[in-house]
Structures are given as structure tokens and as C-alpha cells.
Design a protein around this motif. Structure first.
Motif, short mmCIF file in Angstrom:
data_model
loop_
_atom_site.label_atom_id
_atom_site.label_comp_id
_atom_site.label_asym_id
_atom_site.label_seq_id
_atom_site.Cartn_x
_atom_site.Cartn_y
_atom_site.Cartn_z
N UNK A 80 13.78 9.87 -5.52
CA UNK A 80 14.98 9.45 -4.90
C UNK A 80 15.16 10.13 -3.60
N UNK A 81 15.18 11.53 -3.78
CA UNK A 81 15.18 12.06 -2.40
C UNK A 81 14.19 11.50 -1.30
N UNK A 82 13.11 11.35 -1.40
CA UNK A 82 12.24 10.62 -0.50
C UNK A 82 12.71 9.28 0.00
N UNK A 83 13.38 8.51 -0.92
CA UNK A 83 13.94 7.28 -0.56
C UNK A 83 14.97 7.43 0.62
N UNK A 107 0.19 1.44 -4.19
CA UNK A 107 -1.35 1.96 -4.08
C UNK A 107 -1.71 3.10 -4.90
N UNK A 108 -1.08 3.77 -5.90
CA UNK A 108 -1.33 4.83 -6.68
C UNK A 108 -1.74 4.38 -7.98
N UNK A 109 -2.53 5.43 -8.72
CA UNK A 109 -3.24 4.93 -9.90
C UNK A 109 -2.10 5.21 -11.02
N UNK A 155 0.93 -1.26 -0.12
CA UNK A 155 0.04 -0.19 0.04
C UNK A 155 0.86 1.21 -0.07
N UNK A 156 0.33 2.47 0.11
CA UNK A 156 0.82 3.57 0.12
C UNK A 156 1.95 3.85 1.18
N UNK A 157 3.17 4.31 0.76
CA UNK A 157 4.28 4.43 1.89
C UNK A 157 4.34 6.08 2.01
N UNK A 160 10.62 0.65 4.12
CA UNK A 160 10.50 -0.58 4.21
C UNK A 160 11.69 -1.52 3.78
N UNK A 161 12.02 -2.35 4.12
CA UNK A 161 13.24 -3.25 3.97
C UNK A 161 13.51 -3.52 2.53
#
Length: 157
Positions: A35-38, A150-152, A14-16, A48-49
Motif C-alpha cells: 500500500x505504501x509503495x502504491x 511477473x512474480x512467482x 510485467x514487474x512494476x 500505472x493508470x
């Protein structure tokens, strides 16, 4: 939607929270914000692992190569703080600033990755791993990333 398949080794996530679609642009460039978000989520222990092994590889590596910067240097710059646009400007001065045409080519290349190219076979394998081999609407890696989270699926931008 979480897809449940009895034989699948994988279930769609689902959405992170805090993780943008690869389609989102920063300074006109797709994927950079993701990439910045990760990087930020990983530093906060919220990524998430199963994302960890791909850090600095795949699209992250391509994005850094496109901007002429090293991934580990971007990680260090992100830790200093600032807005996404500030970090992109840092990349432009530390690495290189692509032309408008180069950005257009980059965006088109990444948005279509996996569609009728040398990555198509890998995309088909990933869809099979995810238990969605029959999903005709998933034609690119961006599509796969979006539905996984979970995105369109985005068909225009």
C-alpha cells in the motif's frame, strides 16, 4: 511472463519497479508495504493508470480499517517521508495497534482472500478478465497480483 490470449481484454503486466508483492511484511503485517509503495509510486507519477481507480479501495481500505486510520491521512503521512516502519508506528499511535493474534488473523485472511470465501466468485471473474480462467494455481487475490506483476506465486511464507 506476459500471457497473450486472443480473446482476452487484458494482458498480464510485467514487474512494476518499486511495487512489492502483497506477501511482503512490514512489522509482521502483510500488504501494508505494498500500500505504501502504491502511494509513493502514485505521487511520483509512476503508478500505472489502471491501478489508480483501486487506490483507497479494496485491500487499501481494509488495511486502513484494520489499523484504524484514514487512507488520505496515510497518504499525507507518507509524503512527510520516513521508513515504512516509522509510518506503521504512526498508524499504531494515530489509529490502533493490533495484537499479535489480530495480526495473525489479518495475515491469514488476506493471504487466502478469494480461496473458498465470499470473494471466490470475484476472483474467478478477474481470472477470466485476465485470460487465465484455467490457471488452477491462481487460488487467491495475492496469487493474481503476484502473477500479474511477473512474480512467482508464493505457496509458503
Amino acid at each position: 511472463m506476459v500471457a497473450h490470449h486472443h480473446n482476452a481484454r487484458y494482458t498480464l503486466r510485467m514487474k512494476i519497479p518499486g511495487l512489492r508483492s502483497p506477501h511482503e511484511v512490514v512489522g509482521g503485517i502483510v500488504y501494508f508495504g505494498r500500500m505504501l509503495d502504491k502511494i509513493k509510486l502514485h505521487a511520483q507519477g509512476k503508478l500505472p493508470a489502471d491501478y489508480h481507480k483501486a487506490l483507497a479501495g479494496g485491500f487499501d481500505a481494509r488495511c486502513c480499517s484494520f489499523l484504524g486510520v484514514k487512507y488520505e491521512d496515510v497518504v499525507a503521512r507518507v509524503k512527510l517521508g520516513g521508513e515504512d516502519r516509522d509510518i506503521l508506528e504512526w498508524c499504531f499511535t494515530t489509529g490502533r495497534k493490533p495484537t499479535e493474534e489480530e495480526i495473525e488473523v489479518w495475515n491469514g485472511f488476506l493471504r487466502k482472500r478469494g480461496w473458498r470465501d465470499d470473494a471466490s466468485k470475484r476472483l474467478a471473474e478477474r481470472k477470466k478478465e485476465f485470460g487465465i480462467a484455467n490457471r488452477e494455481d491462481v487460488q487467491t487475490f495475492f496469487d493474481l497480483l503476484d502473477i500479474d506483476e511477473g512474480k512467482e506465486i508464493r505457496t509458503r511464507w
